[in-house]
Design a protein around this motif. Structure first.
Motif, mmCIF file in Angstrom:
data_model
loop_
_atom_site.group_PDB
_atom_site.id
_atom_site.type_symbol
_atom_site.label_atom_id
_atom_site.label_comp_id
_atom_site.label_asym_id
_atom_site.label_seq_id
_atom_site.Cartn_x
_atom_site.Cartn_y
_atom_site.Cartn_z
ATOM 1 N N VAL C 33 0.802 -1.221 0.000
ATOM 2 C CA VAL C 33 0.000 0.000 0.000
ATOM 3 C C VAL C 33 0.841 1.280 0.000
ATOM 4 N N GLY C 34 2.158 1.139 -0.087
ATOM 5 C CA GLY C 34 3.001 2.335 -0.198
ATOM 6 C C GLY C 34 2.792 3.055 -1.519
ATOM 7 N N ILE C 74 7.949 1.260 -3.441
ATOM 8 C CA ILE C 74 8.677 1.903 -2.341
ATOM 9 C C ILE C 74 9.102 0.864 -1.299
ATOM 10 N N GLU C 75 8.287 -0.184 -1.135
ATOM 11 C CA GLU C 75 8.620 -1.203 -0.139
ATOM 12 C C GLU C 75 9.877 -1.980 -0.536
ATOM 13 N N GLU C 81 14.986 -2.900 7.709
ATOM 14 C CA GLU C 81 14.964 -1.619 8.409
ATOM 15 C C GLU C 81 15.857 -0.568 7.753
ATOM 16 N N LEU C 83 17.544 2.022 5.032
ATOM 17 C CA LEU C 83 16.956 3.010 4.139
ATOM 18 C C LEU C 83 17.834 3.183 2.914
ATOM 19 N N PRO C 103 6.364 8.462 -1.472
ATOM 20 C CA PRO C 103 6.872 7.247 -2.117
ATOM 21 C C PRO C 103 7.173 7.445 -3.602
#
Lengths: 282, 759, 160
Positions: C33-34, C74-75, C81, C83, C103
């Motif tokens: 859902v990003g 984006i996920e 964790e 980035l 995103p």
């Protein structure tokens, strides 16, 4: 959209067999089509003929002295093609200002043509490059000059059982440009655009083609302006006269993007800027 | 101060860059249905019949609800209560809700909504704001179609004009501005077995939503529980409108005992939700030869659309800001918000002031021109300073940093004041001000609650009733709590705004979150500090009055003596079973307004700003390129300078949209013809100029750490700065927004026909 | 039809009609859902995903058009964790306000930096013009791209 079905051919033959079927609509990049279908309920949607898988429709290749482009060539591919940059600079300029990166990565040459909008950015360059379209159907094909392809806004001579399978044009040995005005710097539809292809010999115009976008129901050739320029030197006076003539040839309307009077005058302004660029580059 | 004033990272930004699903449409509940709204296709009509049979026969369609199904009152309560939740006998604008359709999937619900057929008898609409007042035939509201008329009477304008050396009089117009938040309006209702109903969605004002849902469902406030989901931009557009959406999901959820989700399609959102009021202004201003603004007369008319919603409050702000941030002893303002058969307009950053400031600041430049004064000089001679009185008779005492904002902008820009170049480049100035908070018009709502809990491990949670919309409230309030309690920022956690956790705290509007919730939190933290300090005092044997909290420890105010880490004090309190949680409450200082004269202390305090635009205008095409913007804002205290700059930069770009491209067109039948992002033109990255943000801090003593609200102000003065810059660049004055190339081109064309001296 | 494609480096097979929008597949079938829907018409860029590394609008993409191809949402830009440097820079410079467009902007920025490691402001404007942001005014987004660019080049130099 779940109920709609999809045909995803791997070859042109398969594609041509499917295109004529009732309720089937061909999809190239989908960036115009899916916007138009946005409010159509799933049950009422056509079946999609998804052309992505047909390899031969993606090519950019020299043909004779000119070029042959597959209809699925994207705006981004046009923008990045070094071949096109030298052989069809107008087309490259037009492809690089349209939409956004996301749109240019999906929007296609064939889609821009088939869509038939008078504001379609690739069309004026194709007019001045004397593009020919190859239209194929199961069992045959025909050729149509780009200028004969459009009947009105969104209306073309493409028959229900045909696909645009090739766009062919002579290489431009000339100087050319594409200039446009739009409501913002990106992600915008043209208010007015001008493309030209000019060749000079001994300082005089040897050949010239000028096309105007978004100022008539279809893209327009400025033939009286072309006639006037033929054989003349490109100087301030001739350019000014040409601009006036071209403005007179435009037949724009008022709409939410702009006003008729403004568009008419801007045809002249853009043509003048382009011609001055050519004149001073000599 | 350890944390307040620092550029700490926005607390929710790590979730956002990873795309963690926290927005309304990201949430799903078991058995959830989807809603779609049936809307009026016409501007004004009598409803003859609503036929739902065909829609209900569609596979997957579950139900259709109309006004007849409403258990409570069919009204969306805002100010005047004239707006129905679902149309009964009449529809009054294109897009007005008539029915709600439910289905198992969103697409099905939307398709079925199109199959509800509504038989309508069309009636002639009023679509023009100037024709609405005292319309002979059509009566939409009261006798004269005026939702509200406000006036300011100060001094004697007629006499003052006769003593003026120059008088400038002009008409101005501004169009709709659409919020264009990137997340469309979205809401979910979840009925619970205990007889409560939970509302979760994209919103600014949970307490407005609760009021609307309790009214429509006929429930006590205790049974309606409203929680804000992550909200993808609002700008005023999610102030009153979410109340409508909440009712549109609450009614079916309540009736069907199933969760219901509703997300507006972008076009539906643009057609049916509020926008900035279109305006018409007639503005007359006069000055003496030495550049003193002597008199101002304003008639201001704004289009409220079919229902009053927030319009009376919008008009109030516009009226108070009518003369700009200047001293003026003779002022006459008559302002009206009228009813038309168009979509109800409402709150949008600036709230009725950007329209009138466009006129006011265009006038100032014309006065300067006529007087032969530099625009900055004319402003300097008239701008408000501490000790001055506003046009509403309010005496300004502290936190009046306007002149410093002007100085900072002039200094940073190096605005060349020499002779005019002929390169199509021009500079344009505006000085503006912003009444902080709700002011006298919203006095009854000017209170806010908070709750703070210090846990045994030293971490802290807090709740407030105002909301995070992207403006950075969560971070700023976390900084304030961290500062007050000496808790490390990473140990402070805000709970999503929730009507069950704090008392009604009013709306998140009027740039009021930092000051109001900040003060309420300070109040709560203060109570907890008292407990901690008392405990430390007992242990350290030092009187409470001699103790302070400094960087995680309780230390004696005098340098020597024993200290106690906060953690230890907390442990000690826990062991002693002392309460380390507290309610906070803040009530604004008093404001006042005399309806007859428009005199009073209109707002608790003001923020101040100067904007400078540098543009290049293409004389042939009329195209404007904004080369650079400078903006200085007196914010009292920037709790987080990075976030404050973010407000300035974002506000300026929205202001540039308002100035140059944003326009919404309605056809002769009242239908909006450009309800999407390809035709409603907001600025892209490619359109954004370089922006220099300057923060000026004249502390506001009643604000937390001196801070005052200012989030709206960055947009407010941008349009007149651009209009003034265009005039400076190519000599034409555009009095109607947006300033399109077409308008400039037309003006240049007609100015070429007139000798320059007569311009 | 059976759709085989790669999502965030994972080979994925789904039973589809072929006419679904990719955004719906991602959000509803795969729970990613990003990827946000802001307009459904390719005009805002909130639904941007990378298709074989290039930004496209997933609301204008049919599932049958991604057969055999690779999608990054984006996920999938970073693992666990950690980035991506662009994500870290967006958080660092204050490039995030409401976060709904974030995103898409992060993905467009990452694609830009993969193509042009040290872009000019003009190149950034061109690359990001398809992602509307109504909150930030884009200034801090440009600063984020510049910061990410510096960090990525430094990292690359260090590895050499």
């Amino acid at each position: 959209m779940r109920e709609a079905s999809v045909i995803a051919p791997r070859s042109l033959r398969e594609a041509l067999r499917a295109v004529g079927r009732k309720g089937v609509v061909a999809v190239a990049g989908g960036t115009d089509l899916l916007v138009r279908l946005h409010d159509v309920a799933a049950g009422e949607r056509p079946s999609f003929l998804v052309l992505d898988g047909v390899r031969t429709l993606h090519s950019i290749a020299p043909r004779g002295k000119g070029l042959a482009l597959g209809p699925l060539v994207t705006f981004s591919e046009i923008e990045r093609s070094s071949l096109l940059r030298t052989l069809a600079p107008q087309l490259v300029e037009a492809a690089s200002v349209a939409g956004s990166v996301q749109i240019r990565n999906r929007a296609t040459l064939g889609g821009n043509i088939a869509n038939g909008s008078p504001a379609g950015d690739l069309l004026p360059p194709l007019y001045v490059l004397s593009a020919r379209l190859e239209l194929s159907y199961s069992g045959g094909r025909r050729q149509v000059m780009i200028e004969d392809f459009f009947k009105g806004p969104g209306e073309t001579v493409l028959r229900r059982n045909e696909l645009i399978t090739r766009v062919v044009f002579e290489r431009s040995q000339n100087r050319g440009f594409f200039l446009r005005l739009a409501v913002r710097r990106a992600l915008a539809i043209s208010k007015v655009s001008v493309a030209a292809n000019v060749s000079l010999r001994n300082g005089r115009v040897q050949s010239v083609r000028i096309a105007l976008g978004a100022v008539a129901p279809t893209v327009l050739r400025a033939s009286r302006t072309e006639e006037y320029l033929l054989g003349r030197e490109l100087d301030r006076d001739s350019i000014e006269t040409a601009c006036g003539l071209a403005s007179g040839e435009a037949a724009p309307i008022d709409d939410i993007r702009s006003e008729a009077d403004y568009r008419r005058e801007m045809v002249g302004v853009l043509l003048g800027r382009g011609l001055l660029r050519i004149a001073s580059a000599r | 101060m350890a944390v307040v004033g620092r550029r700490v990272r926005r607390v929710e930004s790590l979730d956002r860059v990873k795309g963690v699903g926290s927005f309304t449409d990201d949430l799903t509940y078991a058995g959830m249905l989807h809603a779609a709204v049936v809307r009026s296709p016409v501007a004004r009509a009598r409803i003859k019949h609503i036929e739902t049979g065909r829609a209900l026969r569609r596979a997957g369609a579950e139900a259709v609800f109309t006004f007849q199904d409403i258990p409570g009152r069919n009204v969306v309560p805002i100010i005047l209560e004239d707006q129905p939740f679902l149309a009964e006998e009449y529809v009054n604008y294109v897009g007005e809700p008539i029915a709600v359709v439910l289905a198992s999937e969103r697409e099905t619900a939307r398709a079925a909504a199109k199959e509800v057929s509504v038989r309508l008898e069309e009636l002639p609409p009023i679509l023009d704001l100037l024709k609405a007042r005292r319309h002979p035939r059509v009566h939409l509201f009261g006798e004269d179609n005026v939702f509200k008329h406000l006036r300011i009477r100060r001094g004697d304008t007629a006499a003052a004009f006769s003593s003026c050396d120059v008088i400038v009089e002009n008409e101005y117009r501004t169009p709709y501005q659409e919020h264009a938040y990137i997340e469309p309006e979205a809401m979910i209702a979840i009925p619970h077995p205990d007889g409560t109903i939970e509302i979760r969605g994209s919103m600014q004002c949970p307490f407005y939503v609760r009021k609307a849902v309790t009214s429509v469902l006929g429930l006590p406030e205790s049974r309606v529980w409203v929680v804000q989901a992550a909200t993808g931009g609002a700008f005023g557009g999610k102030e009153d409108v979410p109340s409508l959406l909440a009712c549109q999901v609450a009614l079916p959820a309540w009736k069907l005992k199933k969760p219901v989700k509703l997300v507006y399609d972008r076009t539906e959102d643009m057609v049916s939700t509020s926008k900035r009021h279109p305006s018409w202004v007639r503005y007359k201003s006069g000055a003496t030869r030495d550049g003193v603004l002597k008199a101002v007369e304003v008639e201001y008319v704004i289009d409220g659309g079919a229902y009053s919603t927030l319009s009376p409050a919008v008009l109030y702000r516009g009226t108070v800001h009518a003369a700009g941030p200047y001293r003026c002893d003779n002022v006459k303002v008559d302002s009206y918000v009228v009813a038309t058969n168009r979509v109800p307009t409402g709150a949008f950053r600036g709230f009725g002031s950007p329209q009138i400031l466009f006129a006011a600041e265009s006038q100032m430049d014309q006065l300067a021109e006529r007087l032969g004064l530099h625009p900055a000089e004319l402003r300097r001679r008239n701008l408000l300073r501490a000790g001055d009185t506003t046009i509403t008779g309010q005496k300004l005492t502290v936190s009046v940093g306007l002149e410093e904002t002007l100085d900072r902008v002039l200094e940073a820009s190096g605005w060349p004041t020499g002779q005019k170049r002929d390169d199509g480049v021009g500079y344009g100035l505006s000085t503006v001000f912003y009444g902080v908070g709700l002011g006298a018009a919203g006095k009854h709502l000017a209170r806010t609650g908070a709750r703070v809990i210090v846990h045994a491990d030293g971490s802290v949670t807090f709740s407030v009733g105002t909301t995070e919309l992207g403006q950075g409230m969560t971070t700023v309030l976390s900084q304030i709590v961290s500062e007050e309690l000496g808790t490390p920022l990473e140990c402070v956690q805000m709970i999503a705004p929730d009507t069950s956790r704090v008392p009604d705290s009013g709306p998140t509007v009027a740039s009021r979150s930092t000051t109001m919730s900040g003060n309420a939190l300070k109040d709560a933290c203060g109570k907890i500090r008292d407990v901690l300090l008392a405990e430390a005092s007992r242990a350290l044997r030092i009187p409470v009055s001699d103790l302070r909290i400094v960087e995680g420890a309780i230390v004696p105010a005098k340098e020597e003596g024993p200290s106690m880490p906060i953690d230890e004090a907390i442990k000690s309190c826990t062991t002693a079973r002392l309460p380390l949680s507290a309610e906070g409450w803040h009530v604004s200082t008093s404001t006042s307004w005399d309806d007859r004269t428009g005199q009073g202390d209109a707002y608790v305090t003001y923020a101040w700003a100067t904007n400078l635009a540098k543009v290049r205008v293409d004389r042939e095409t009329g195209e404007v390129t904004v080369l650079k913007m400078w903006a200085a804002h007196d914010v009292g205290k920037a709790v987080n300078p990075t976030l404050a700059e973010g407000q300035i930069e974002g506000g300026i770009l929205q202001g540039l949209g308002f100035a140059l491209t944003e326009n919404m067109f309605t056809d002769e039948r009242g239908v909006i013809v450009n309800p999407d992002f390809s035709t409603y033109i907001i600025p892209t990255a490619a359109d954004s100029p370089e922006i220099v943000s300057l923060l000026v801090e004249h502390p506001y003593p009643d604000g937390p750490h001196g801070a005052k609200g200012f989030g709206e102000q960055p947009l407010m003065g941008v349009a007149p700065a651009v209009a003034n810059a265009v005039r400076d660049a190519v000599g034409v004055r555009i009095t109607e927004l947006p300033i399109t190339p077409e308008k400039i081109w037309n003006a240049l064309r007609s100015s070429r026909r007139v000798p320059v001296t007569q311009r | 039809m059976k759709l085989k494609f790669t999502v965030n480096r994972r080979a994925t097979t789904l039973e589809v009609t072929g006419a679904e929008r990719v955004i719906d597949l991602l959000r509803e079938r795969l729970g990613l859902v990003g990827t946000k829907e802001g307009c459904g018409k390719g005009e805002c860029g909130a639904c941007t995903v990378l298709l074989d590394g290039s930004p496209v609008c997933s609301c204008l993409l049919l599932s049958s058009q991604v057969a055999g191809r690779e999608i990054t949402t984006i996920e999938g830009l970073s693992e666990g964790e950690s980035l991506h440097p662009v994500q870290a820079a967006f958080a660092e410079t204050g490039a995030v306000q409401c976060g709904f467009c974030t995103p898409g902007l992060v993905l467009s920025s990452a694609a830009l930096l993969a193509d042009i490691p040290a872009p000019s402001r003009e190149q950034m404007k061109r690359a990001l013009a398809g992602n509307l942001c109504r909150c930030t005014g884009y200034q801090k987004i440009f600063e984020a791209v510049e910061l990410a660019s510096r960090n990525m080049r430094r990292e690359k130099r260090r590895r050499r």
